[in-house]
Design a protein around this motif. Structure first.
Motif, PDB file in Angstrom:
ATOM      1  N   SER A  24       7.570   3.460   8.262  1.00  0.00           N
ATOM      2  CA  SER A  24       8.124   4.175   9.410  1.00  0.00           C
ATOM      3  C   SER A  24       7.008   4.684  10.312  1.00  0.00           C
ATOM      4  N   ILE A  25       5.997   5.289   9.714  1.00  0.00           N
ATOM      5  CA  ILE A  25       4.889   5.853  10.489  1.00  0.00           C
ATOM      6  C   ILE A  25       4.121   4.744  11.206  1.00  0.00           C
ATOM      7  N   ALA A  26       3.938   3.605  10.527  1.00  0.00           N
ATOM      8  CA  ALA A  26       3.217   2.496  11.152  1.00  0.00           C
ATOM      9  C   ALA A  26       3.934   2.003  12.401  1.00  0.00           C
ATOM     10  N   LEU A  27       5.246   1.890  12.341  1.00  0.00           N
ATOM     11  CA  LEU A  27       5.984   1.411  13.509  1.00  0.00           C
ATOM     12  C   LEU A  27       5.992   2.450  14.625  1.00  0.00           C
ATOM     13  N   SER A  49       0.839  -1.192   0.000  1.00  0.00           N
ATOM     14  CA  SER A  49       0.000   0.000   0.000  1.00  0.00           C
ATOM     15  C   SER A  49       0.872   1.239   0.000  1.00  0.00           C
ATOM     16  N   SER A  50       0.458   2.279  -0.687  1.00  0.00           N
ATOM     17  CA  SER A  50       1.231   3.516  -0.713  1.00  0.00           C
ATOM     18  C   SER A  50       0.937   4.394   0.487  1.00  0.00           C
ATOM     19  N   THR A  51      -0.005   3.995   1.317  1.00  0.00           N
ATOM     20  CA  THR A  51      -0.357   4.824   2.475  1.00  0.00           C
ATOM     21  C   THR A  51      -0.020   4.133   3.770  1.00  0.00           C
ATOM     22  N   THR A  52      -0.615   2.985   4.016  1.00  0.00           N
ATOM     23  CA  THR A  52      -0.372   2.279   5.281  1.00  0.00           C
ATOM     24  C   THR A  52      -0.010   0.835   4.981  1.00  0.00           C
ATOM     25  N   PRO A  53       1.138   0.377   5.444  1.00  0.00           N
ATOM     26  CA  PRO A  53       1.525  -1.008   5.172  1.00  0.00           C
ATOM     27  C   PRO A  53       0.638  -1.980   5.918  1.00  0.00           C
ATOM     28  N   SER A  54       0.565  -3.171   5.395  1.00  0.00           N
ATOM     29  CA  SER A  54      -0.219  -4.198   6.061  1.00  0.00           C
ATOM     30  C   SER A  54       0.400  -4.545   7.408  1.00  0.00           C
ATOM     31  N   THR A  55      -0.442  -4.653   8.404  1.00  0.00           N
ATOM     32  CA  THR A  55       0.026  -5.077   9.730  1.00  0.00           C
ATOM     33  C   THR A  55      -0.448  -6.491  10.022  1.00  0.00           C
ATOM     34  N   MET A  89       6.481  10.863  25.609  1.00  0.00           N
ATOM     35  CA  MET A  89       6.876  12.223  25.242  1.00  0.00           C
ATOM     36  C   MET A  89       6.217  12.639  23.927  1.00  0.00           C
ATOM     37  N   PRO A  90       5.675  13.851  23.884  1.00  0.00           N
ATOM     38  CA  PRO A  90       5.097  14.351  22.624  1.00  0.00           C
ATOM     39  C   PRO A  90       6.151  14.398  21.522  1.00  0.00           C
ATOM     40  N   ALA A  91       5.684  14.257  20.310  1.00  0.00           N
ATOM     41  CA  ALA A  91       6.601  14.221  19.173  1.00  0.00           C
ATOM     42  C   ALA A  91       7.421  15.495  19.058  1.00  0.00           C
ATOM     43  N   GLN A  92       6.769  16.661  19.301  1.00  0.00           N
ATOM     44  CA  GLN A  92       7.497  17.921  19.159  1.00  0.00           C
ATOM     45  C   GLN A  92       8.627  18.017  20.192  1.00  0.00           C
ATOM     46  N   GLU A  93       8.380  17.539  21.404  1.00  0.00           N
ATOM     47  CA  GLU A  93       9.424  17.574  22.434  1.00  0.00           C
ATOM     48  C   GLU A  93      10.583  16.635  22.061  1.00  0.00           C
ATOM     49  N   TYR A  94      10.210  15.448  21.557  1.00  0.00           N
ATOM     50  CA  TYR A  94      11.243  14.509  21.127  1.00  0.00           C
ATOM     51  C   TYR A  94      12.072  15.110  19.994  1.00  0.00           C
ATOM     52  N   LEU A  95      11.396  15.779  19.053  1.00  0.00           N
ATOM     53  CA  LEU A  95      12.124  16.388  17.944  1.00  0.00           C
ATOM     54  C   LEU A  95      13.060  17.491  18.427  1.00  0.00           C
ATOM     55  N   ARG A  96      12.614  18.232  19.472  1.00  0.00           N
ATOM     56  CA  ARG A  96      13.487  19.272  20.013  1.00  0.00           C
ATOM     57  C   ARG A  96      14.763  18.642  20.582  1.00  0.00           C
ATOM     58  N   LEU A  97      14.600  17.598  21.404  1.00  0.00           N
ATOM     59  CA  LEU A  97      15.774  16.917  21.956  1.00  0.00           C
ATOM     60  C   LEU A  97      16.630  16.313  20.842  1.00  0.00           C
ATOM     61  N   LEU A 103       0.519   9.431  16.567  1.00  0.00           N
ATOM     62  CA  LEU A 103       1.002  10.750  16.147  1.00  0.00           C
ATOM     63  C   LEU A 103       0.082  11.335  15.092  1.00  0.00           C
ATOM     64  N   SER A 104       0.090  12.659  15.024  1.00  0.00           N
ATOM     65  CA  SER A 104      -0.605  13.292  13.902  1.00  0.00           C
ATOM     66  C   SER A 104       0.179  12.997  12.634  1.00  0.00           C
ATOM     67  N   PRO A 105      -0.491  12.972  11.503  1.00  0.00           N
ATOM     68  CA  PRO A 105       0.233  12.699  10.254  1.00  0.00           C
ATOM     69  C   PRO A 105       1.419  13.620  10.050  1.00  0.00           C
ATOM     70  N   GLN A 106       1.266  14.900  10.427  1.00  0.00           N
ATOM     71  CA  GLN A 106       2.368  15.855  10.223  1.00  0.00           C
ATOM     72  C   GLN A 106       3.545  15.538  11.138  1.00  0.00           C
ATOM     73  N   ASP A 107       3.267  15.262  12.453  1.00  0.00           N
ATOM     74  CA  ASP A 107       4.346  14.952  13.389  1.00  0.00           C
ATOM     75  C   ASP A 107       5.035  13.639  13.014  1.00  0.00           C
ATOM     76  N   ALA A 108       4.267  12.660  12.631  1.00  0.00           N
ATOM     77  CA  ALA A 108       4.842  11.366  12.250  1.00  0.00           C
ATOM     78  C   ALA A 108       5.768  11.520  11.055  1.00  0.00           C
ATOM     79  N   ASP A 109       5.325  12.326  10.096  1.00  0.00           N
ATOM     80  CA  ASP A 109       6.145  12.528   8.911  1.00  0.00           C
ATOM     81  C   ASP A 109       7.443  13.257   9.242  1.00  0.00           C
TER      82      ASP A 109
END
Length: 861
Positions: free
Chosen positions: A196-199, A10-16, A238-246, A207-213
C-alpha cells in the motif's frame, strides 16, 4: 487500479521490479486490456500463478486456475499483469469478459476466425463458439494458448465455455470462492501494508512513514481505494494530513448513512473526496458519471454519448453530449481522478461497480430516476433496430449488459420498450437461448406488472417468449403461453372499426404460434385450419406479396404437407418461392427456405430425381452464404440426403446423413427433435446400405426419444415405430415387426385416416409383415385396399403406388394366382422403369421379384 493481494517477498518494501516478457508476442492477442503502468507489488502471487499455469500446460494437468476475492481487490489487474509478463509463453491469448454469457459467446465466436474455423459472419454465434472451443481442445492450430475469463459468476455458468483439453491454460477471476469442482483456487486478499505504501508513494509526493501508514490504515489496504487515493494525491499534491481530514469528514457522512462494513466504507469515502472535487470543477463530468452508474461494470462504448438521443437528462450533460469538445473535457476530468478507466483501443469507459454504488448513494431519489432514464435513453438511441441482421450483433452484444444493468425492462418509454424487445430478439437470433429465455421471461414479467396482461407490449413479449421455448423444444411450456396469448388477443375489443396493422400482425403471430403447437401435438387438421386463417387474413389485409403474408404462406405449405395435401402445398410453395425471389432475391435465406419446402413437395409427389437435382442446387446456394452448422443449412442437407436416397443414390445419402447427424448432435444435443429426425434418416440410409445392426440401434433410440418428446401417438413417433418394424422384419424378427406395424396402423388410421399417405405407407409394410408370417390372403386383401387408396390419393404412377402394386403381385403369386401376379408385375415393372429409370435400385429389386419396403421420413413441423 493496482493489483491483488498476497504478502510481498520483503517485509518492508515490495519489489518494484518491472517484469518484461522475453521472446515474440503471441500470434493471436485477442481483447486483452491495456497494461496498468502503476501496477505495484504482488511478486509472490505472480510467481505462484506462473507456477500453477505452467503446470497447467503439462499433458496431465487439465484444471483451470481461479483467482477469487472481493471486488476492488485487484484480481483483474493481477491477471492483466501476468498476461503481459508471460505473453511470450503463449501463441494465443484471449481475454473474455464473463459477467454475462452473451459476452462470453461473442468473444469466443470472434476468436473462431483467428483459429481458422469461422467461415463467415453469418449464422448462429453459439455454434461458431463451439467450433472455437473444439479447435482449442484439439490444439489446432495452437497448443500454447491462454484464456482469461474475467469476473466470472460461478462454476455452473462458466463450465460450458471451458475447453476440456490437455493443451493450453485457463485463468478465471471471480468474486465467488466456490470453484473447487472445476478449478484450482487461489485466494486474493488486500495489500500488505508495504505494498500500500509503495503505491501511495509511486504516484504522488513521497509520504513520511507515519503519514503513509495512517493513510493505508484508513483505506483498509484495499488496492482499489489505495489506487484512487494515489490518483487524487498525484493530481492535487494535497498533503496527507489534509487528505485524511477530508477522508474522515466523508467517512462520517457515510457512517451516518449506515455503511455495511469497513471495506465499503473505505472505498466510498475515498471516492467521495474526488467526486466532490469533480462536482465543483466540472458538473457535466459528474452527471456523466451518474448516468454511467446505471450501466454495467463492463466497457461502456463512448459512441453512446456521441449520437443524438431523445429526451433530456440534465442541462449540463445535454450540452456536453451536443458538444464533442465539452464531452472530451468531461471524460478527461473523469480519467484525471481515476473515477473510470479509459480504454483507447476500443474507445470505451470502464467504471468499477463500487464507484457506481458510491455514486448512487450520493444521489437523491429524483436524481436517481433522472439518471437511470438518461442511461436508458442513450441505450435506446444506440439501438440498431434490426436484431435479425447479424451485422448488428456486435453492437447488441455491447448494449446487452447495459440494458440489463439500466433496468430497461421496467421503463415505460416507447423507445426503450422497443430496445427491450429487440434485445430479446437479438439474444435468440444470436444463439444464446438460455440468456434469451431468462431476459425475455423477466421482460414479460415486468411488462405484465407495468401494463397488464392484455397490453400489446406485454403480448408481444409473450409471443416471443413462446417462440423461444418452442425453438428450445420445450413444447408444453410454449403451448401454454401461446394459448394464453391468443386468448388475450381475441378477448380484446377493438377500440375502432379497424385495429392498427401492428395489432393485427401481433394477433396473427399468436394464431401462427398456436398452429405450430397443434402440429407438435399431432393435430395436423386443426393446425391447418389455423394456418389457413392466418394466411387468408394476411392476404386480405396486407396483400399477397407482403413479407408477413409470404411468411404465412410458407407456414401454410408446412401444414398442407402434414395432412398429405402435397399437390396443394406444391402450388402454394411455388407461388411463394417466385414472389420471394422477386422481393428478396434468389439466394435470400427466406427464399431458400421455401425452396427447400418446394423440394419436399416434389419428393412427396414422387418426382425423386427432379427433387434431388433441385436440392443439390439449394444446398450449394446455402453454403455460399452460411456455415455448415447453420440450422437452415443442416435442414437443407437433411432434405438433400433423403432426396438422394429416394433418387437411388444410397451411398451419397449415407455420407451426407452421417455428416449432418454429427453436427446436429453437437449443435442441438441428441434429444432435440431435429436431431432425432436426422438420426432416424441415417438409420434408413444404413439399412439400405446393409448396416443392419447400427440401423436398428438408431431406429430404437429415435423411437424412444420421439416418445419422450411427442408422446406415443404423435405421427412422428408412429413413423419411427414403422421404420423400426421394417428393420426388425429384415432382421428376421417377424412377430415383433408385425406387432409394431399393427399398432402403428391402428394409430395412423385413428389420427390421420386410412387415406393419409403415412397411413398407406404403414399399411404397405403391415402387408409385408403378414406375408412374412405366411398370411398371404390377409396380405393380399390389405394390399388391394391400399392400392385403391394410393391410386386415388397419389396417382397410379406414384412410386408409392407402384410399390404397393409390386408387392401385391408377389401375394398373388404366393396364392397360386400366377397369371394375375405376372400381369400385375409386368405392368408395374414397366411403369417403374418409366418413372424411376432402369438403374434405380427399386427397379432392379422389382425385376428380381424382391419385396419392397416403404420407409417414412418425418416432415418438418
Amino acid at each position: 487500479m493496482s493489483s491483488v493481494a498476497e504478502p510481498p517477498q520483503s517485509s518492508t518494501t515490495p519489489s518494484t521490479r518491472r517484469r518484461h516478457s522475453q521472446g515474440p508476442s503471441p500470434a493471436v492477442w485477442e481483447n486483452v486490456p491495456p497494461r496498468n503502468p502503476n501496477f505495484t507489488g504482488r511478486e509472490r502471487l505472480l510467481d505462484e500463478l506462473a507456477e500453477r499455469l505452467a503446470a497447467e500446460r503439462q499433458p496431465t494437468a487439465v484444471l483451470p486456475e481461479a483467482m477469487y476475492g472481493l471486488g476492488g481487490i485487484g484480481k483483474s489487474q493481477l491477471a492483466i499483469e501476468y498476461v503481459y509478463e508471460h505473453q511470450a509463453d503463449y501463441d494465443l491469448v484471449c481475454w473474455v469478459p464473463s459477467e454475462h454469457t452473451p459476452g462470453i459467446v461473442n468473444v469466443l465466436s470472434h476468436l473462431a476466425g483467428r483459429l481458422g474455423v469461422g467461415v463467415d459472419a453469418d449464422g448462429d454465434a453459439s455454434s461458431t463458439m463451439a467450433r472455437a472451443l473444439d479447435a482449442l481442445r484439439r490444439g489446432v492450430p495452437y497448443t500454447r494458448w491462454l484464456l482469461v475469463f474475467d469476473n466470472a459468476e460461478n462454476a455452473q455458468t462458466l463450465a460450458p465455455y471451458l475447453p476440456n483439453s490437455q493443451h493450453g491454460a485457463v485463468l478465471i477471476t471471480s468474486r465467488n470462492p466456490q470453484w473447487e469442482d472445476i478449478a484450482g483456487c487461489l485466494e486474493v486478499n488486500v495489500f500488505e501494508r508495504a505494498e500500500s505504501i509503495a503505491l501511495l508513494n509511486k504516484r504522488g509526493p513521497e509520504l513520511s512513514p507515519q503519514d503513509a501508514d495512517l493513510l493505508a490504515e484508513a483505506l483498509g489496504d484495499l488496492p482499489l481505494a489505495i489506487e484512487q487515493a494515489a490518483a487524487w494525491r498525484a493530481q492535487t499534491g494535497m498533503p496527507a494530513q489534509e487528505y485524511l481530514r477530508l477522508f474522515n469528514e466523508k467517512r462520517s457522512d457515510l457512517l451516518f448513512e449506515g455503511a455495511p462494513n469497513l471495506y465499503q466504507e473505505s472505498v466510498a469515502t475515498a471516492w467521495n473526496v474526488s467526486l466532490d472535487r469533480v462536482e465543483h470543477t466540472n458538473p457535466e463530468a459528474l452527471h456523466l458519471l451518474q448516468v454511467c452508474s446505471y450501466f454495467a461494470a463492463e466497457p461502456i462504448p463512448r459512441s453512446l454519448f456521441s449520437g443524438v438521443h431523445h429526451g433530456t437528462i440534465s442541462p449540463e450533460l445535454d450540452a456536453a453530449l451536443a458538444d464533442p469538445m465539452r464531452l472530451g473535457r468531461a471524460i478527461r476530468e473523469i480519467k484525471r481522478f481515476s473515477l473510470a478507466r479509459i480504454d483507447p483501443r476500443n474507445n470505451s469507459l470502464h467504471m468499477h461497480r463500487l464507484v457506481q454504488i458510491v455514486l448512487a448513494q450520493r444521489m437523491t431519489p429524483r436524481e436517481r430516476e433522472r439518471m437511470r432514464f438518461g442511461a436508458q435513453s442513450l441505450l435506446a438511441s444506440a439501438d440498431p433496430r434490426d436484431p435479425e441482421a447479424n451485422a448488428h450483433w456486435d453492437r447488441y452484444s455491447e448494449l446487452y449488459p447495459h440494458v440489463v444493468a439500466s433496468d430497461a425492462i421496467h421503463s415505460t418509454d416507447p423507445w426503450v420498450r422497443d430496445l427491450v424487445f429487440n434485445t430479446a430478439k437479438y439474444l435468440q437470433r444470436f444463439g444464446d437461448h438460455e440468456s434469451a429465455l431468462q431476459f425475455t421471461r423477466e421482460a414479460h414479467r415486468a411488462a405484465t406488472e407495468l401494463f397488464g396482461t392484455d397490453d400489446e407490449k406485454t403480448l408481444q413479449l409473450a409471443w416471443w417468449l413462446g417462440w423461444i421455448l418452442f425453438s428450445m423444444g420445450r413444447y408444453e411450456e410454449a403451448a401454454q403461453i401461446n394459448e394464453a396469448t391468443l386468448n388475450a388477443h381475441e378477448a380484446l375489443t377493438p377500440s375502432a372499426p379497424t385495429r392498427a396493422v401492428e395489432a393485427r400482425e401481433s394477433q396473427l403471430d399468436a394464431i401462427g404460434a398456436v398452429a405450430a403447437d397443434l402440429r407438435v401435438k399431432g393435430d395436423f387438421r386443426k393446425a391447418l385450419d389455423q394456418s389457413r386463417r392466418v394466411f387468408d387474413t394476411a392476404t386480405i389485409a396486407f396483400g399477397e406479396d407482403d413479407p408477413f403474408t409470404l411468411n404465412a404462406a410458407h407456414n401454410l405449405g408446412v401444414a398442407l404437407r402434414l395432412v398429405g395435401s402435397f399437390r396443394e402445398a406444391y402450388e402454394l410453395d411455388r407461388t411463394t418461392w417466385e414472389l420471394k425471389q422477386t422481393l428478396l432475391g434468389a439466394e435470400h435465406e427466406q427464399t431458400l427456405l421455401t425452396r427447400v419446402g418446394l423440394t419436399i413437395d416434389e419428393r412427396e409427389l414422387g418426382l425423386y430425381q427432379h427433387a434431388r437435382n433441385r436440392q443439390e442446387e439449394v444446398v450449394s446456394q446455402y453454403v455460399r452464404h452460411l456455415r455448415e452448422d447453420n440450422p437452415a443449412v443442416l435442414h437443407a442437407k437433411r432434405v438433400l440426403a433423403v432426396a438422394r436416397r429416394k433418387a437411388g443414390d444410397h451411398e451419397a445419402a449415407l455420407d451426407l446423413s452421417e455428416q449432418v447427424l454429427v453436427i446436429m448432435e453437437a449443435r442441438f444435443g441428441p434429444e432435440h427433435p431435429d436431431t432425432i429426425a436426422a438420426a432416424l434418416g441415417l438409420s434408413v440410409d444404413l439399412r439400405y446400405t446393409g448396416h443392419l445392426d447400427r440401423a436398428r440401434e438408431l431406429a430404437e433410440a429415435s423411437l424412444e426419444r420421439y416418445r419422450r418428446v411427442f408422446g406415443d401417438e404423435h405421427p412422428h413417433t408412429v413413423s419411427a415405430q414403422a421404420n423400426l418394424a421394417i428393420t426388425s422384419r429384415m432382421d428376421g424378427r417377424l412377430e415383433a415387426a408385425h406387432e409394431l406395424d399393427r399398432a402403428a396402423y391402428a394409430t395412423m388410421c385413428d389420427k390421420l385416416g386410412e387415406r393419409h399417405p403415412l397411413t398407406m405407407v404403414v399399411a404397405t409394410n403391415l402387408a409385408s409383415d403378414l406375408a412374412g408370417l405366411g398370411r398371404h390372403q390377409e396380405a393380399l386383401e390389405l394390399g388391394t385396399e391400399t392400392l385403391e387408396h394410393s391410386t386415388e390419393v397419389l396417382g397410379e404412377m406414384h412410386p408409392s403406388t407402384l410399390t404397393v402394386a409390386a408387392n401385391r403381385a408377389l401375394d398373388l403369386r404366393e396364392l397360386a394366382r400366377d397369371e394375375e401376379g405376372e400381369e400385375q408385375h409386368g405392368q408395374t415393372l414397366a411403369a417403374m422403369r418409366e418413372r424411376l429409370g432402369l438403374e434405380h435400385p427399386a427397379t432392379s429389386d422389382l425385376e428380381s421379384w424382391a419385396r419392397a419396403n416403404c420407409f417414412i421420413d418425418p416432415l418438418p413441423l
